[in-house]
Design a protein around this motif. Sequence first.
Motif, PDB file in Angstrom:
ATOM      1  N   ALA A   1       0.840  -1.203   0.000  1.00 50.12           N
ATOM      2  CA  ALA A   1       0.000   0.000   0.000  1.00 50.12           C
ATOM      3  C   ALA A   1       0.876   1.254   0.000  1.00 50.12           C
ATOM      4  CB  ALA A   1      -0.933   0.006   1.205  1.00 50.12           C
ATOM      5  N   ILE A   2       1.920   1.243   0.821  1.00 48.15           N
ATOM      6  CA  ILE A   2       2.831   2.386   0.885  1.00 48.15           C
ATOM      7  C   ILE A   2       3.597   2.536  -0.434  1.00 48.15           C
ATOM      8  CG2 ILE A   2       4.912   3.291   1.993  1.00 48.15           C
ATOM      9  CD1 ILE A   2       3.906   2.032   4.611  1.00 48.15           C
TER      10      ILE A   2
ATOM     11  N   ASN B   1      -2.591   7.000   3.259  1.00 48.77           N
ATOM     12  CA  ASN B   1      -2.753   8.354   2.743  1.00 48.77           C
ATOM     13  C   ASN B   1      -1.378   8.880   2.327  1.00 48.77           C
ATOM     14  OD1 ASN B   1      -3.056  11.105   2.332  1.00 48.77           O
ATOM     15  ND2 ASN B   1      -4.437  11.404   4.063  1.00 48.77           N
ATOM     16  N   PRO B   2      -1.103   8.949   1.016  1.00 58.24           N
ATOM     17  CA  PRO B   2       0.226   9.392   0.571  1.00 58.24           C
ATOM     18  C   PRO B   2       0.505  10.864   0.873  1.00 58.24           C
ATOM     19  CG  PRO B   2      -0.962   8.250  -1.189  1.00 58.24           C
ATOM     20  CD  PRO B   2      -1.950   8.549  -0.119  1.00 58.24           C
ATOM     21  N   ILE B   3      -0.531  11.681   0.920  1.00 57.63           N
ATOM     22  CA  ILE B   3      -0.339  13.114   1.141  1.00 57.63           C
ATOM     23  C   ILE B   3       0.262  13.375   2.520  1.00 57.63           C
ATOM     24  CG2 ILE B   3      -1.494  15.360   1.305  1.00 57.63           C
ATOM     25  CD1 ILE B   3      -1.490  14.234  -1.518  1.00 57.63           C
ATOM     26  N   THR B   4      -0.225  12.654   3.522  1.00 56.84           N
ATOM     27  CA  THR B   4       0.255  12.850   4.896  1.00 56.84           C
ATOM     28  C   THR B   4       1.205  11.742   5.351  1.00 56.84           C
ATOM     29  OG1 THR B   4      -1.683  11.654   5.768  1.00 56.84           O
ATOM     30  CG2 THR B   4      -1.867  14.057   5.548  1.00 56.84           C
ATOM     31  N   ASP B   5       1.464  10.768   4.464  1.00 57.33           N
ATOM     32  CA  ASP B   5       2.308   9.617   4.797  1.00 57.33           C
ATOM     33  C   ASP B   5       1.780   8.911   6.053  1.00 57.33           C
ATOM     34  OD1 ASP B   5       4.407   7.816   4.444  1.00 57.33           O
ATOM     35  OD2 ASP B   5       5.795   8.981   5.667  1.00 57.33           O
ATOM     36  N   THR B   6       0.473   8.631   6.028  1.00 58.51           N
ATOM     37  CA  THR B   6      -0.207   8.036   7.178  1.00 58.51           C
ATOM     38  C   THR B   6      -0.784   6.668   6.822  1.00 58.51           C
ATOM     39  OG1 THR B   6      -0.831  10.215   8.011  1.00 58.51           O
ATOM     40  CG2 THR B   6      -2.071   8.336   8.851  1.00 58.51           C
ATOM     41  N   VAL B   7      -0.526   5.701   7.687  1.00 61.12           N
ATOM     42  CA  VAL B   7      -1.079   4.361   7.524  1.00 61.12           C
ATOM     43  C   VAL B   7      -2.099   4.093   8.626  1.00 61.12           C
ATOM     44  CG1 VAL B   7      -0.623   1.878   7.493  1.00 61.12           C
ATOM     45  CG2 VAL B   7       1.042   3.464   6.524  1.00 61.12           C
TER      46      VAL B   7
END
Length: 291
Positions: free
Chosen positions: A44-45, A147-153
């Motif tokens: 996903a990342i 969320n790629p914008i905030t680099d949040t999993v």
Amino acid sequence: MPIFKKLSDEQKQELREKKEIEAKINKISKSSLNRCIKDAEYIAIKAGKYSLKFFSSPKKISHKGKTDLFTEIDVKNEKMIREYLAKKYPKFGFYGEESGQTDNDKDFNWIVDPIDGTTNFIHGYPFYCVSIGLAYKNIPILGVVYNPITDTVYKAHIKSKAYKNKKVISVSNNNKLIDSLIITGFYYNTSTDDDFLNNRMIDFANMVKRSLAVRRDGSAALDICMVAEGIADGFFEYGLSPWDICAGTVILKQAGGMVTNINMKEYDIFSKKQYVASNKKIHKEMIKVLE
């Protein structure tokens, strides 16, 4: 004396099958789920960071319908995810937004949205994600939303807590709808189905009247995660597909939240009916508004 409705033979069979599925799910080991979630998080990342390279650049846009868009990045992301998971889990099936369902005779199926919030992605609106869920017999058991914008999993499985990166998350304690922040969305066919659109606008207007505020950001998977971490108190939407909600449903439930259909019954992720998610405490109030 109370009168109980007698179950038909068909209903009895459905109940037996449901119990059998639940028993098999309970037997899935935590170590197996941990391995699956680690691999799902990794890809996903990777897919999310790949998509981010094209976030602010021109894209070749295609149409599945009048307002249902996709890009070459959606297709490439899904191919990347599918190939990785197929190598790791050759006995699992795969159901992706862009490629459809493969190996539909499998008990375990990865359910994937390579870019949830494609319209946002196309326009440079910073709210989209990669969503990877795992279901057993169509019952969600694991979810990863990146969320790629905030680099949040966001991640969870049925035998774990819910996490935002390395932090355990939980739903809000708000117990009044009038004090609640609610999120919603609109299904793509609203532009061509006037009755459907009118009904959704009625739902929206009623919720605006009875809650503190209603937001619409365009990514159901992220919307559900916002409820899971307690930023929002509830979410509702009609016409969602399994790849929109499979991962988020697990994350929300493991964060202490609740997901049902409009009849307060367990939600079937393939139904496309009204999806209602909350912190549990305002759930009945939300249902009353949407009935």
